[in-house]
Scaffold this motif. Structure first.
Motif, PDB file in Angstrom:
ATOM      1  N   ILE A 315      50.440  38.905 -37.484  1.00  0.00           N
ATOM      2  CA  ILE A 315      50.763  38.573 -38.868  1.00  0.00           C
ATOM      3  C   ILE A 315      52.199  38.086 -38.916  1.00  0.00           C
ATOM      4  O   ILE A 315      53.125  38.814 -38.539  1.00  0.00           O
ATOM      5  CB  ILE A 315      50.579  39.789 -39.803  1.00  0.00           C
ATOM      6  N   ASP A 316      52.390  36.852 -39.334  1.00  0.00           N
ATOM      7  CA  ASP A 316      53.726  36.303 -39.536  1.00  0.00           C
ATOM      8  C   ASP A 316      54.250  36.834 -40.865  1.00  0.00           C
ATOM      9  O   ASP A 316      53.698  36.532 -41.923  1.00  0.00           O
ATOM     10  CB  ASP A 316      53.679  34.776 -39.549  1.00  0.00           C
ATOM     11  N   THR A 317      55.310  37.643 -40.810  1.00  0.00           N
ATOM     12  CA  THR A 317      55.797  38.295 -42.026  1.00  0.00           C
ATOM     13  C   THR A 317      56.530  37.338 -42.962  1.00  0.00           C
ATOM     14  O   THR A 317      56.848  37.720 -44.091  1.00  0.00           O
ATOM     15  CB  THR A 317      56.725  39.468 -41.672  1.00  0.00           C
ATOM     16  N   LYS A 318      56.814  36.125 -42.503  1.00  0.00           N
ATOM     17  CA  LYS A 318      57.464  35.139 -43.367  1.00  0.00           C
ATOM     18  C   LYS A 318      56.441  34.241 -44.066  1.00  0.00           C
ATOM     19  O   LYS A 318      56.550  33.956 -45.253  1.00  0.00           O
ATOM     20  CB  LYS A 318      58.435  34.266 -42.551  1.00  0.00           C
ATOM     21  N   THR A 319      55.444  33.779 -43.325  1.00  0.00           N
ATOM     22  CA  THR A 319      54.456  32.846 -43.875  1.00  0.00           C
ATOM     23  C   THR A 319      53.135  33.518 -44.228  1.00  0.00           C
ATOM     24  O   THR A 319      52.276  32.898 -44.861  1.00  0.00           O
ATOM     25  CB  THR A 319      54.172  31.725 -42.865  1.00  0.00           C
ATOM     26  N   TYR A 320      52.936  34.782 -43.780  1.00  0.00           N
ATOM     27  CA  TYR A 320      51.696  35.539 -43.976  1.00  0.00           C
ATOM     28  C   TYR A 320      50.529  34.910 -43.217  1.00  0.00           C
ATOM     29  O   TYR A 320      49.369  35.202 -43.520  1.00  0.00           O
ATOM     30  CB  TYR A 320      51.345  35.676 -45.453  1.00  0.00           C
ATOM     31  N   GLU A 321      50.783  34.094 -42.219  1.00  0.00           N
ATOM     32  CA  GLU A 321      49.724  33.521 -41.407  1.00  0.00           C
ATOM     33  C   GLU A 321      49.154  34.602 -40.493  1.00  0.00           C
ATOM     34  O   GLU A 321      49.892  35.346 -39.849  1.00  0.00           O
ATOM     35  CB  GLU A 321      50.254  32.355 -40.568  1.00  0.00           C
TER      36      GLU A 321
END
Length: 360
Positions: A315-321
């Protein structure tokens, strides 16, 4: 009008702009012709390629597989570590699955492993400590340089932290330059069991998480001092992370990914909730058949590894990807492998052999 730059300089400028997270592109470029091969494999190119990028890409991760609970264990059921590439262009060596090995840490292009098997030389020996046995221990690896752009062949350090009942924590360090362990330092830890998590590096300090006692252990790499920071949380599981270049925590609570940040480097500095991510909006419904766990963190690219049922997600915590990166086996700890990979360089791992377990 000044003359145009030499063709080789123009070619180098083009190659330096290749994306850092797709190492196969440089490999293909090196196969175009011998001049490009010499250019890309040269030390000057490697240095210039790393400088503008600074943060290395994540080429993959080493996962510690949870063994099967069935009665008869086959080799596939025993604990082992496996390397999983995270990009289509990443590499995977034939010996990437290591039976009876546990990944401890990876940093600055190195991987630290504890191998529970007989034989095996050339590794870092366990420190010889006085007194009764240590119940649980963890270790971290880092290089001895400051820019971390080409650390593979340079000196390295191993920081070893162990817990001894009824309540003592000790830390000592190994230097590859000296080939010896330092004298241990110790402090009290008022608990009868400590379940330690891999460390995070914030500034000049390493932080180890002690889950059972709900505390963080800080080791200052300059002053060589250790301190224990109790946490005001009651969460079942959590992982130390880096948030906005500072110390943070990540945990899953009621289908939410909760991240907390420490207000300052002081031991008594407070904690504030930095971010909350609703996982139900990101993960499929079957991911909540068992409570999800945070099992790893990739510093520099803000990626958290989440184990949900038998599927591992990033989980990318900046983009939520969200990406599914592994499934079929349960992983209890993920060690990201982050490094530049350029033709003409070798990827090095340093093995940490536990001689006590080997002799059993």
């Amino acid at each position: 009008m000044p003359p145009p730059p030499p063709l080789e300089e123009l070619q180098e400028e083009v190659l330096l702009r290749f994306p850092r997270h797709e190492p196969a592109l440089l490999v293909r470029a090196a196969l175009v012709c011998k001049p490009w091969l010499r250019l890309i494999c040269g030390p000057g190119f490697r240095r210039r390629f790393r400088e503008p990028h600074r943060t290395p890409p994540m080429l993959g991760f080493v996962g510690n597989i949870v063994p099967s609970l069935s009665g008869i264990l086959t080799d596939a059921d025993r604990p082992y570590s496996c390397f999983v590439p995270t990009t289509a262009a990443a590499f995977r060596s034939p010996g990437a699955d290591l039976l009876l090995c546990r990944a401890l840490d990876a940093r600055h292009g190195r991987v630290l492993l504890n191998c529970h098997r007989r034989g095996g030389g050339g590794g870092v020996p366990l420190p010889r400590l006085q007194g009764q046995g240590y119940i649980v221990w963890i270790a971290a690896v880092l290089c001895g340089r400051c820019h971390h752009l080409d650390c593979h062949r340079g000196p390295f350090l191993v920081v070893y932290m162990a817990y001894r009942a009824p309540g003592e924590l000790i830390i000592c360090t190994y230097s590859s330059d000296a080939g010896t362990w330092s004298d241990p330092i110790s402090t009290e830890q008022p608990t009868r069991h400590v379940d330690m998590t891999p460390s995070v590096l914030v500034g000049n300090a390493l932080y180890f998480g002690c889950l059972a006692s709900k505390s963080l252990v800080k080791y200052d790499l300059e002053s060589h001092e250790m301190s224990v920071d109790p946490l005001p949380f009651t969460y079942r599981s959590w992982r130390p992370v880096v948030l906005d270049n500072g110390l943070g925590l990540a945990t899953v609570h009621e289908s939410k990914l909760c991240m907390w940040k420490k207000a300052g480097p002081e031991v008594d500095a407070g904690w504030t909730e930095n971010r909350v991510i609703e996982l139900e909006a990101l993960l499929p419904s079957y991911a909540f058949l068992t409570p999800p766990d945070v099992v790893g963190f990739a510093d520099g690219i803000d990626v958290i590894f989440l184990m949900a049922d038998s599927v591992l997600y990033t989980i990318d915590t900046k983009t939520y990807e969200v990406k599914k990166v592994f499934e079929g086996k349960r992983i209890n700890c993920v060690i990201p492998y982050m490094s530049f990979f350029i033709p003409g360089t070798a990827l090095h791992g340093f093995w940490f052999y536990n001689n006590v377990i080997n002799e059993q």
